[in-house]
Design a protein around this motif. Structure first.
Motif, mmCIF file in Angstrom:
data_model
loop_
_atom_site.group_PDB
_atom_site.id
_atom_site.type_symbol
_atom_site.label_atom_id
_atom_site.label_comp_id
_atom_site.label_asym_id
_atom_site.label_seq_id
_atom_site.Cartn_x
_atom_site.Cartn_y
_atom_site.Cartn_z
ATOM 1 N N ALA A 256 -41.635 64.034 8.964
ATOM 2 C CA ALA A 256 -40.968 65.315 8.709
ATOM 3 C C ALA A 256 -41.400 66.405 9.678
ATOM 4 O O ALA A 256 -40.561 67.152 10.201
ATOM 5 C CB ALA A 256 -41.209 65.758 7.266
ATOM 6 N N GLN A 257 -42.692 66.520 9.936
ATOM 7 C CA GLN A 257 -43.162 67.587 10.802
ATOM 8 C C GLN A 257 -42.637 67.420 12.225
ATOM 9 O O GLN A 257 -42.276 68.400 12.890
ATOM 10 C CB GLN A 257 -44.691 67.632 10.816
ATOM 11 C CG GLN A 257 -45.259 68.868 11.504
ATOM 12 C CD GLN A 257 -44.701 70.160 10.940
ATOM 13 O OE1 GLN A 257 -44.806 70.425 9.755
ATOM 14 N NE2 GLN A 257 -44.079 70.973 11.789
ATOM 15 N N ASP A 258 -42.571 66.173 12.683
ATOM 16 C CA ASP A 258 -42.027 65.930 14.021
ATOM 17 C C ASP A 258 -40.545 66.279 14.078
ATOM 18 O O ASP A 258 -40.060 66.815 15.088
ATOM 19 C CB ASP A 258 -42.234 64.453 14.403
ATOM 20 C CG ASP A 258 -43.695 64.110 14.651
ATOM 21 O OD1 ASP A 258 -44.470 65.040 14.942
ATOM 22 O OD2 ASP A 258 -44.044 62.924 14.547
ATOM 23 N N VAL A 259 -39.818 65.977 13.006
ATOM 24 C CA VAL A 259 -38.391 66.313 12.956
ATOM 25 C C VAL A 259 -38.207 67.825 13.001
ATOM 26 O O VAL A 259 -37.354 68.347 13.738
ATOM 27 C CB VAL A 259 -37.749 65.727 11.679
ATOM 28 C CG1 VAL A 259 -36.321 66.248 11.515
ATOM 29 C CG2 VAL A 259 -37.746 64.203 11.729
ATOM 30 N N VAL A 260 -38.992 68.549 12.234
ATOM 31 C CA VAL A 260 -38.901 70.014 12.224
ATOM 32 C C VAL A 260 -39.202 70.576 13.612
ATOM 33 O O VAL A 260 -38.479 71.456 14.118
ATOM 34 C CB VAL A 260 -39.870 70.611 11.179
ATOM 35 C CG1 VAL A 260 -39.913 72.134 11.298
ATOM 36 C CG2 VAL A 260 -39.451 70.217 9.771
ATOM 37 N N SER A 261 -40.240 70.074 14.242
ATOM 38 C CA SER A 261 -40.616 70.567 15.573
ATOM 39 C C SER A 261 -39.522 70.297 16.595
ATOM 40 O O SER A 261 -39.212 71.152 17.440
ATOM 41 C CB SER A 261 -41.925 69.896 16.022
ATOM 42 O OG SER A 261 -42.988 70.231 15.156
ATOM 43 N N ILE A 292 -35.215 72.438 4.643
ATOM 44 C CA ILE A 292 -34.020 71.602 4.773
ATOM 45 C C ILE A 292 -34.415 70.132 4.830
ATOM 46 O O ILE A 292 -33.827 69.281 4.146
ATOM 47 C CB ILE A 292 -33.216 72.008 6.023
ATOM 48 C CG1 ILE A 292 -32.575 73.387 5.813
ATOM 49 C CG2 ILE A 292 -32.144 70.966 6.339
ATOM 50 C CD1 ILE A 292 -31.917 73.955 7.056
ATOM 51 N N VAL A 293 -35.415 69.814 5.643
ATOM 52 C CA VAL A 293 -35.866 68.420 5.751
ATOM 53 C C VAL A 293 -36.465 67.952 4.429
ATOM 54 O O VAL A 293 -36.226 66.818 3.993
ATOM 55 C CB VAL A 293 -36.892 68.281 6.902
ATOM 56 C CG1 VAL A 293 -37.486 66.864 6.931
ATOM 57 C CG2 VAL A 293 -36.238 68.601 8.246
ATOM 58 N N GLU A 294 -37.213 68.824 3.770
ATOM 59 C CA GLU A 294 -37.828 68.457 2.497
ATOM 60 C C GLU A 294 -36.771 68.128 1.442
ATOM 61 O O GLU A 294 -36.866 67.112 0.733
ATOM 62 C CB GLU A 294 -38.714 69.597 2.007
ATOM 63 C CG GLU A 294 -39.452 69.287 0.707
ATOM 64 C CD GLU A 294 -40.354 70.430 0.281
ATOM 65 O OE1 GLU A 294 -41.486 70.154 -0.170
ATOM 66 O OE2 GLU A 294 -39.946 71.610 0.391
#
Length: 370
Positions: A256-261, A292-294
């Motif tokens: 998730a964090q990589d997607v957000v970044s 949004i990703v969450e």
């Protein structure tokens, strides 16, 4: 949520009085005047208003009002916290009033009331605890953010007859799932409540809860005949999430964090105005992409694309109330979709959300997405 239900069982005059008291408590709470708010509540009890009517007809509407006011950008987060803190102190004062204590006579059994791990919106659960006491239950109120391992320890140690679990945000559903299963391993039934479980309780049933209540009054009525019956045998609560949606939840949660970044890195190219964003604005944007990703992962967890769509509509309303065009969501969602080529369920969920958002663009938004 548990506890958020207005009542009007006494005719128009009582309703008018309740509205007047709501306004007075609201004004005092917004000013941080817990003594003034408590004076209004205690005077109502002295005048003969039943404690249950005060809780459901005054305090619960005040909490609903502050949530709506925050969504409409009418109050700050700090003010929202102040109002909640005042409401909690008023509730404590009400619980000590002779009119409330006089109701504690019948013994229905022992109930544990708690918020699931990560859930900090505790007022609905606190209100439920007091309602249950008014109806003859011995209650252990464990408060917000109760780590899952401690729930069965407490239930076993106190021999509770039922566990009432509260969650307001769908992002807490995996924790709620674990809490339901852990409590049911003790052989005790679980009643779920709160907006996280859906307006019709669909997620409570999906995750294996033995019962669901839309609000505090519903919970009291659900338990009127005594503790719930267990729907499943210990160890079977909730079952297993079937693949492939479950696998996508695990993998996307892990990245998730990589997607957000990645989305944030490319979003500046789609939204030139971001070049002039302050550090605070960039932080807010990053958090919004994270939400949004969450919520996408939670939609995968419960296998319901509509959960994600409802969240997008709600977020659009939040952004609009703060002067941010809801159209800014579309490039972010397009970039997110580009990260999900290997995840068919997630990609279909995002595409459905974009379709719903486009169809509803410019219309009135729900005050709460769940």
């Amino acid at each position: 949520m548990f506890g958020h239900s207005a009542c009007d069982r006494g005719g128009g005059h009582v309703a008018d009085n309740l509205e007047d008291r709501v306004e007075k408590v609201w004004t005092a709470a917004l000013a941080g005047d817990d003594h003034g708010a408590a004076d209004v509540a205690l005077a109502a009890l002295d005048d003969g208003l039943p404690p249950e009517d005060l809780l459901l007809g005054v305090l619960a509407p005040v909490q609903s009002r502050v949530g709506d006011a925050w969504a409409a950008n009418g109050v700050t987060v700090a003010q929202e916290h102040i109002v909640t803190a005042v409401s909690e102190r008023v509730l404590a004062a009400v619980s000590r009033h002779p009119a409330a204590r006089a109701r504690h006579t019948e013994d229905k059994g022992r109930a544990t009331v708690a918020c699931v791990d990560g859930e900090w919106h505790a007022f609905p659960a606190r209100l439920l605890a007091e309602l249950l006491r008014l109806h003859g239950w011995r209650v252990d109120y464990l408060g917000p953010h109760v780590p899952t391992p401690y729930l069965p320890m407490h239930v076993n140690g106190t021999d509770a007859d039922v566990v009432a679990l509260s969650a307001s945000m769908p992002s807490r559903l995996p924790a709620a799932h674990a809490a339901i299963a852990a409590c049911q391993e003790t052989g005790k039934p679980v009643l779920a409540g709160g907006a996280a479980f859906g307006a019709d309780g669909r997620y409570a049933h999906l995750l294996g809860a033995d019962g669901w209540a839309a609000d505090g009054l519903g919970a009291v009525e659900h338990l009127a005949g005594g503790p719930l019956r267990r729907r499943t045998r210990p160890g079977e609560a909730g079952g297993h999430r079937p693949p492939p949606a479950g696998e996508e939840f695990d993998r996307i949660s892990g990245m998730a964090q990589d997607v957000v970044s990645s989305v944030m890195w490319k979003l500046g190219e789609r939204l030139p105005a971001m070049a002039g964003y302050s550090r605070q604005q960039l932080d807010h944007t990053t958090k919004d992409i994270g939400y949004i990703v969450e919520f996408l992962t939670i939609a995968l967890y419960v296998r319901d694309p509509e959960l994600f769509s409802r969240f997008l509509l709600w977020m659009a309303g939040i952004l609009t109330a703060r002067g941010v065009p809801e159209s800014t969501l579309f490039p972010a969602l397009d970039l997110l979709a580009g990260q999900l080529k290997d995840f068919p369920h997630a990609l279909a969920t995002v595409e459905h959300g974009v379709e719903v958002l486009g169809r509803e663009e410019g219309k009135d938004r729900p005050r709460h997405p769940f």
